[in-house]
Design a protein around this motif. Sequence first.
Motif, mmCIF file in Angstrom:
data_model
loop_
_atom_site.group_PDB
_atom_site.id
_atom_site.type_symbol
_atom_site.label_atom_id
_atom_site.label_comp_id
_atom_site.label_asym_id
_atom_site.label_seq_id
_atom_site.Cartn_x
_atom_site.Cartn_y
_atom_site.Cartn_z
ATOM 1 N N ASP A 93 -4.961 6.698 4.608
ATOM 2 C CA ASP A 93 -4.919 6.834 5.940
ATOM 3 C C ASP A 93 -4.359 5.794 6.910
ATOM 4 O O ASP A 93 -5.202 4.638 6.871
ATOM 5 N N PRO A 94 -3.329 5.829 7.364
ATOM 6 C CA PRO A 94 -2.754 4.524 8.150
ATOM 7 C C PRO A 94 -3.915 3.897 9.219
ATOM 8 O O PRO A 94 -3.689 2.949 9.407
ATOM 9 N N LEU A 119 2.569 12.315 -6.464
ATOM 10 C CA LEU A 119 2.058 12.706 -5.042
ATOM 11 C C LEU A 119 1.769 14.121 -5.115
ATOM 12 O O LEU A 119 1.746 14.769 -3.807
ATOM 13 N N GLY A 120 1.748 14.723 -6.083
ATOM 14 C CA GLY A 120 1.642 16.201 -5.990
ATOM 15 C C GLY A 120 2.354 17.312 -5.791
ATOM 16 O O GLY A 120 2.385 18.588 -5.638
ATOM 17 N N VAL A 128 3.429 3.478 4.155
ATOM 18 C CA VAL A 128 2.198 4.360 3.804
ATOM 19 C C VAL A 128 2.366 5.699 3.600
ATOM 20 O O VAL A 128 2.651 6.524 4.061
ATOM 21 N N PHE A 129 2.029 5.910 2.228
ATOM 22 C CA PHE A 129 2.052 7.655 2.118
ATOM 23 C C PHE A 129 0.703 8.207 2.597
ATOM 24 O O PHE A 129 -0.121 7.603 2.008
ATOM 25 N N ASP A 130 0.839 9.073 3.281
ATOM 26 C CA ASP A 130 -0.385 9.432 4.132
ATOM 27 C C ASP A 130 -0.490 11.115 3.700
ATOM 28 O O ASP A 130 0.464 11.904 4.055
ATOM 29 N N ASP A 131 -1.742 11.483 3.217
ATOM 30 C CA ASP A 131 -1.804 12.830 2.743
ATOM 31 C C ASP A 131 -1.629 13.745 3.910
ATOM 32 O O ASP A 131 -1.291 14.900 3.525
ATOM 33 N N ASP A 132 -1.931 13.545 5.102
ATOM 34 C CA ASP A 132 -1.831 14.440 6.108
ATOM 35 C C ASP A 132 -0.444 14.671 6.390
ATOM 36 O O ASP A 132 0.141 15.856 6.977
ATOM 37 N N ALA A 178 5.018 18.388 3.645
ATOM 38 C CA ALA A 178 6.283 18.105 3.019
ATOM 39 C C ALA A 178 6.696 19.127 1.924
ATOM 40 O O ALA A 178 5.879 19.957 1.552
ATOM 41 N N ALA A 179 7.772 18.890 1.314
ATOM 42 C CA ALA A 179 8.154 19.964 0.421
ATOM 43 C C ALA A 179 8.869 19.411 -0.624
ATOM 44 O O ALA A 179 9.558 18.180 -0.415
#
Length: 492
Positions: A73-74, A184-185, A32-36, A41-42
């Motif tokens: 959101d998981p 993913l920005g 799960v890609f979780d924005d929080d 991340a970098a």
Amino acid sequence: MQLHWHRRDLRAADNRGLATAAEAGPVLAVFVFDDDVLAHAAPPRVRFMLDALAELRAWYRDHGSDLVVAHGDPREVLPDLAEEYGVDRVVWNKDYTGLARERDAAVRQALDDAGVAREVVHDAIHHEPGSITTNAGDPYSVYTYFWKKWRTHEKADPYEPPTAEQLVDASDLDTRELPTIGELGFEEPEADVQAAGTEAARDLLAAFCEDGIYRYGEDRDYPTKDATSRLSPHMKFGTIGVREVYEATEQAKRALDVDAGTEDDGEKESEGEGDDEKPDELESIEEFQSQLAWREFYTHVLFFNPEVVSQNYKEYEHDIEWHNDPEELQAWKEGETGYPIVDAGMRQLKQEAFMHNRVRMIVASFLTKDLLIDWREGYAHFCEYLADHDTANDNGGWQWAASTGTDAQPYFRIFNPMTQGERYDAEAEYIKEYVPELRDVTANTIHEWHEITDLERERVAPDYPHPIVDHSERREEALSMYKQARGDDEDD
Ligand SMILES: Cc1cc2nc3c(=O)[nH]c(=O)nc-3n(C[C@H](O)[C@H](O)[C@H](O)COP(=O)(O)OP(=O)(O)OC[C@H]3O[C@@H](n4cnc5c(N)ncnc54)[C@H](O)[C@@H]3O)c2cc1C
């Protein structure tokens, strides 16, 4: 059906959570890609993670299944997936940072509310926080004692990966595309990030256990000797399991016994030499195992003291009055301090998203004790650039260097960056690799950079900066800064 939620365990083999799910089987894997989480991340780490996920997905596909990719959101995604696929139980491996624990508690609650069973297992380290304690049951704050117990605690064997029969046939499932780094920005990293995935990790481990591990004790501090494993981003993302790594080190010990045995037999007939090599090589392997234990020690420290991510572990009487000069900070970040070994390290970081351990210690000491800049600035910079950034290890390393951590270096022990450069990079090979302005300068001149005249510096390397500070002066200032924080002045 069982759902295995991959997080920092991007591998199929030696994955306790996945093995636990597969035992009850059949198991479907999800990421799960979780924005929080992505907010911390970098680019180098996102690149590494996406490559590792691509390899993991290929592994599942080769075994007739797939990795489900979700974004959100998981707390919502997992109960939804459980309903969509008719999942009986969600399994995942524990993560020990404060943020991860908060998130996991919320996910557990969401699954409970949705009536979905879940199981969380311990996998990322050999010995869980709380399992290695003082006799009074407290966590250790001194590494040496921790290590003494860690090394004698029994280690589990590696877990087998699931078989194709234990995996869900995903041919009819919409498992979704992996996003690109841009989606993913994040920008592509400027650094040349090392190869991700289990295959790359296993190659590194095998090569290291053939050679580097036997000279690790002697050579690990020398950045040009290529005597460390380079496994750190793999340990961070779990592209290889800790049991598999440990097993390889034990195998290296056994290989030593075999070699030594053969050699001894021969030697007995001749001069009886050669026995001396065995203890050194064995010690060398144990030195490496001890680094694996440092990782676990710092994980325990963070688990029991989650506030250390932003606060000093060690209490001083007063706040440390950091000087925090923005221009000096910038020069440090850019590798433009006029201290060659420091600049080489900072440039290696930008070029490779990695820095050798000895050099990390030198640049961290330089930031905190020569530039008198708060360790949190250095930690934030490492967090932005390291592919292996790991909250526990990074924080432990910084607080050690700043003399604010557990088992920290005493505040009065201040690295001399010139002597360190001379000792660990005598021929200035490492320096020249990352600081091209100094390539035509002799090693002696490089190691005397702070002592030669401005004129001489401009003559031999016109594009390389003069030292931005005087180490001896700053050393005195650092000592008084720490003494003041300790309240020593008041005692006088
Ligand atoms: C200021 C500072 C910041 C650091 N930040 C990080 C970080 O963000 N992530 C990280 O993994 N390590 C960090 N370290 C520890 C160490 O520098 C790296 O783990 C090491 O350089 C990685 O290279 P390697 O895999 O070749 O290490 P090896 O020497 O081959 O060691 C094998 C493994 O042991 C662990 N390890 C080794 N040294 C340490 C140590 N001192 N503390 C904890 N674990 C260790 C790592 O998982 C490493 O991959 C930091 C050290 C300092 C001084």
